[in-house]
Design a protein around this motif. Sequence first.
Motif, PDB file in Angstrom:
ATOM      1  N   VAL A  86      12.326   1.314  24.135  1.00 40.85           N
ATOM      2  CA  VAL A  86      11.620   0.924  25.361  1.00 40.85           C
ATOM      3  C   VAL A  86      12.441   1.431  26.539  1.00 40.85           C
ATOM      4  O   VAL A  86      13.658   1.272  26.576  1.00 40.85           O
ATOM      5  CB  VAL A  86      11.459  -0.610  25.477  1.00 40.85           C
ATOM      6  N   VAL A  88      12.211   2.150  31.073  1.00 45.79           N
ATOM      7  CA  VAL A  88      11.451   2.001  32.309  1.00 45.79           C
ATOM      8  C   VAL A  88      11.751   3.197  33.207  1.00 45.79           C
ATOM      9  O   VAL A  88      12.882   3.671  33.281  1.00 45.79           O
ATOM     10  CB  VAL A  88      11.775   0.687  33.055  1.00 45.79           C
ATOM     11  N   TRP A  94       6.447   1.633  31.933  1.00 44.30           N
ATOM     12  CA  TRP A  94       7.095   1.476  30.641  1.00 44.30           C
ATOM     13  C   TRP A  94       6.908   2.748  29.821  1.00 44.30           C
ATOM     14  O   TRP A  94       5.866   3.388  29.902  1.00 44.30           O
ATOM     15  CB  TRP A  94       6.469   0.342  29.819  1.00 44.30           C
ATOM     16  N   ILE A 117       3.916  -1.030  34.703  1.00 43.19           N
ATOM     17  CA  ILE A 117       4.511  -2.365  34.697  1.00 43.19           C
ATOM     18  C   ILE A 117       3.645  -3.266  35.575  1.00 43.19           C
ATOM     19  O   ILE A 117       3.339  -2.925  36.725  1.00 43.19           O
ATOM     20  CB  ILE A 117       5.950  -2.319  35.223  1.00 43.19           C
ATOM     21  N   VAL A 163       3.832  -4.456  26.658  1.00 45.24           N
ATOM     22  CA  VAL A 163       3.637  -3.783  27.945  1.00 45.24           C
ATOM     23  C   VAL A 163       2.553  -4.438  28.793  1.00 45.24           C
ATOM     24  O   VAL A 163       2.404  -4.110  29.974  1.00 45.24           O
ATOM     25  CB  VAL A 163       3.304  -2.289  27.751  1.00 45.24           C
TER      26      VAL A 163
END
Length: 333
Positions: A86, A88, A94, A117, A163
């Motif tokens: 994962v 960002v 995401w 997000i 998510v």
Amino acid sequence: MRPFSRRAALAGLCTLALPGAARAIEQTRFPVAVSARRIAAFEPRNTDRRRFGALHFRGGLVLSSGHPRFGGFSGLARLGDGRDLVAVSDRGYWLTAKVMSEGGRLAGLAEGEMAAILGASGRPLTRSGLFDTESLCIADGTAFVGIERKHEIARFDWARDGVEARARPVPLPPALKRLPRNRGLEALGVVPAGALKGALVMIAERSGKEDEPTIGAILGGPRPGLFTVARPGGYDITDLAFLPSGDMLLLERWYKPLRGVGMRIRRIAGRGIGPGALLDGPTLIEADLGSEIDNMEGLSVHQENGRTVLTLISDDNFSFLQRTLLLEFELIL
């Protein structure tokens, strides 16, 4: 922070070049095909060298995708045994994917997906002005994301919603709200063991002048409060991750126009973290552009068959001059 000049027109060029890209930009969740080129040696001029300081280089990837939202990754987590990745991006998205390995080395990413997000309303977080999502940690089913320019931290019920989870604000001390606009909350993590177990720890990229310590904070737990972190060599903090013992690893970076970029990881003893402390610790690895690095901004730690594995990701700032790198090291000390 973005140490290199952004190529603001790049996304626009991609939109013109890719059929349907304009529609894809408007989507809040979409698959992404991620290409990967292997990095065989961390130090290209010495291809047989595998050990660098206290770390053993396991392999790396240069990642790319034709989707204009792909890039700018500043926070990273690898869950469980490391197969689930994962990340960002600093534009409020995401990235989730499965990590593929061959012979104990990184081979690629599969099942890539990106998603906006979401804020508390269910709309993309960026629509409320909360962009520049720079840091990430996921612990006990909860994801925490640091938002640099607004100096906010949001929490998400990752275990339940993934998510599709919606942001909930984390109250912060007033001192953190007064950080420089583009020198904010670049690093955060949840302490896994020791006296501060369960507390959320965050550190600002740089809260003062070039050589001054930067500010950090402990939220929750039995000893909340502020501390500072020494910054020898003028490095800026870009991420942190905790070892199972409770020791903290700091990922740091410098950028100089005529020299390029450098990277360092330091180890901070967990027993020394507390209100009023000035933290410092030994260097595990230090590298410059003689090695396969870029603007290294994300750090994750996971356990794999009894080994402690560090994974780093770089923020390419959506610039064709930079790369999205995924590097893997094993801690050997």
